[in-house]
Design a protein around this motif. Sequence first.
Motif, PDB file in Angstrom:
ATOM      1  N   SER A   6      13.523   5.927   0.676  1.00 22.27           N
ATOM      2  CA  SER A   6      13.090   4.526   0.743  1.00 22.27           C
ATOM      3  C   SER A   6      11.587   4.391   0.928  1.00 22.27           C
ATOM      4  N   PRO A   7      10.766   5.152   0.191  1.00 21.69           N
ATOM      5  CA  PRO A   7       9.325   4.941   0.325  1.00 21.69           C
ATOM      6  C   PRO A   7       8.932   3.550  -0.164  1.00 21.69           C
ATOM      7  N   LEU A   8       7.920   2.979   0.490  1.00 23.32           N
ATOM      8  CA  LEU A   8       7.381   1.688   0.054  1.00 23.32           C
ATOM      9  C   LEU A   8       6.203   1.984  -0.859  1.00 23.32           C
ATOM     10  N   ILE A   9       6.457   1.974  -2.150  1.00 25.16           N
ATOM     11  CA  ILE A   9       5.432   2.328  -3.125  1.00 25.16           C
ATOM     12  C   ILE A   9       4.597   1.094  -3.438  1.00 25.16           C
ATOM     13  N   VAL A  10       3.287   1.199  -3.238  1.00 25.36           N
ATOM     14  CA  VAL A  10       2.382   0.072  -3.424  1.00 25.36           C
ATOM     15  C   VAL A  10       1.183   0.514  -4.225  1.00 25.36           C
ATOM     16  N   SER A  11       0.392  -0.453  -4.658  1.00 26.31           N
ATOM     17  CA  SER A  11      -0.884  -0.184  -5.303  1.00 26.31           C
ATOM     18  C   SER A  11      -1.940  -1.058  -4.642  1.00 26.31           C
ATOM     19  N   VAL A  36       3.357   4.266   0.552  1.00 26.61           N
ATOM     20  CA  VAL A  36       2.790   5.274  -0.348  1.00 26.61           C
ATOM     21  C   VAL A  36       2.046   4.568  -1.479  1.00 26.61           C
ATOM     22  N   TYR A  37       0.738   4.762  -1.525  1.00 24.14           N
ATOM     23  CA  TYR A  37      -0.069   4.197  -2.611  1.00 24.14           C
ATOM     24  C   TYR A  37       0.116   5.035  -3.872  1.00 24.14           C
ATOM     25  N   GLU A  38       0.306   4.345  -4.986  1.00 17.56           N
ATOM     26  CA  GLU A  38       0.402   5.058  -6.263  1.00 17.56           C
ATOM     27  C   GLU A  38      -0.828   5.932  -6.484  1.00 17.56           C
ATOM     28  N   GLU A  39      -1.989   5.426  -6.046  1.00 16.99           N
ATOM     29  CA  GLU A  39      -3.232   6.149  -6.276  1.00 16.99           C
ATOM     30  C   GLU A  39      -3.282   7.470  -5.504  1.00 16.99           C
ATOM     31  N   ALA A  40      -2.398   7.643  -4.491  1.00 17.95           N
ATOM     32  CA  ALA A  40      -2.395   8.868  -3.682  1.00 17.95           C
ATOM     33  C   ALA A  40      -1.302   9.842  -4.086  1.00 17.95           C
ATOM     34  N   MET A  41      -0.528   9.496  -5.111  1.00 12.24           N
ATOM     35  CA  MET A  41       0.582  10.366  -5.494  1.00 12.24           C
ATOM     36  C   MET A  41       0.112  11.633  -6.213  1.00 12.24           C
ATOM     37  N   ASP A  42      -1.069  11.584  -6.791  1.00 11.49           N
ATOM     38  CA  ASP A  42      -1.601  12.730  -7.528  1.00 11.49           C
ATOM     39  C   ASP A  42      -2.439  13.597  -6.590  1.00 11.49           C
TER      40      ASP A  42
END
Length: 387
Positions: free
Chosen positions: A263-268, A366-372
């Motif tokens: 259940s991560p809260l994926i945001v940008s 979890v920021y999309e920008e930090a997934m990489d």
Amino acid sequence: MSDQMSAPGTRFSRRDFVKATSGATAVALAGCQGAPRADSAGTATTQSSKSNQSSLPAAAPPEMVDLAEQGNEVTLKTVPARLPVHPEDSLGGPIELPRVWAFAADDGQPSVPGPVLRAQEGDVIDVTLDNTDGKRPHTVHFHGVQKAWKDDGVPTTSGIQVPAGEKHTYEIPANTPGTHGYHCHYQTHQHIEMGMYGIFRVDPEGYQEADREYFLTVKDWDSRLSRMYGGEDVSYSAHHRKADVFTINGRSLPRTLHPEDGSPLIVSKGDTVRVHLVNVGGYMAHPMHTHNHRFEVVEKDGTQLPDALRVEQDIVNVAPAQRRTIEFEANAEPGIYLMHCHKVNHATNGLDAAASYPGGMVTGIVYEEAMDTDIFADLMDYAGYEM
């Protein structure tokens, strides 16, 4: 495999995830596929062999059911299952409840919590409880909305229960907008403890969703009841209950960060984020804290709060049966930030003396920008995610 990732709510697809992670996560996890892992006894096992240890299906994460899209009808089946709270050997795992009682919507998978039932204000919902394969009576009780006496779902006061082998249809008016809950009300102290609970959402007329909108149910468990029904030589008493497992949407950290099973809260960056927090299944209160983000409580127990009552804060207590909807802007430096219960012993995994920190009732923004990043790749490894 479902294409839905993150907590129930805003659509985030596997393709979106792969795009956001670019090459870093794929490289970091390339060697993990099918790789053996050591269990708590040090024995090498694979994920497939773990899943074969029980004939019961694994309870899935809750799905979102848009009731308006299916004619305002839903069938909830009662299904015995097991709950893989955190099936990996990392960070205090593996942890599994060997037997739970799950709800399955229509032809969907059994889940704990049950499916998020999402309705539109003014509609009337036919909810059929299908207990034809059950072994004991059940009911369904809906919080928040006003309904006919016969549809209250309480057998001692309505005279209606659904015995094993039977079905019953409740008529539930979606007449109170907001976030509510539902649960079995037959021998409630056991049936909620065994997993029979979920979220009922009524969107008000003209409702405007946020950029990202998620639904989270927190739950504290005394694992002895599940283990007793699973055949272990343990005893359980609701009068001497001791919580030893703490979950968000049926999973504990690091499994909560698993993009498909968690259940991560994926945001940008720049998103407005709305999170519906529900404690319909719990015995205990849980003060939920967000790292590096301040939010406003915009809804309490289904009531929209006027601007004058909204203040910035970073922790909100959610007592048993309470619902709190919070809203914040994803305005931090893109990264990975925890969201967790601040009763620190609720952020551990494992039973009694084996408890290990961190774990338990913890997820992440979890920021999309930090997934990489390598850090995110490591977290996915702990969570057992394989590209």
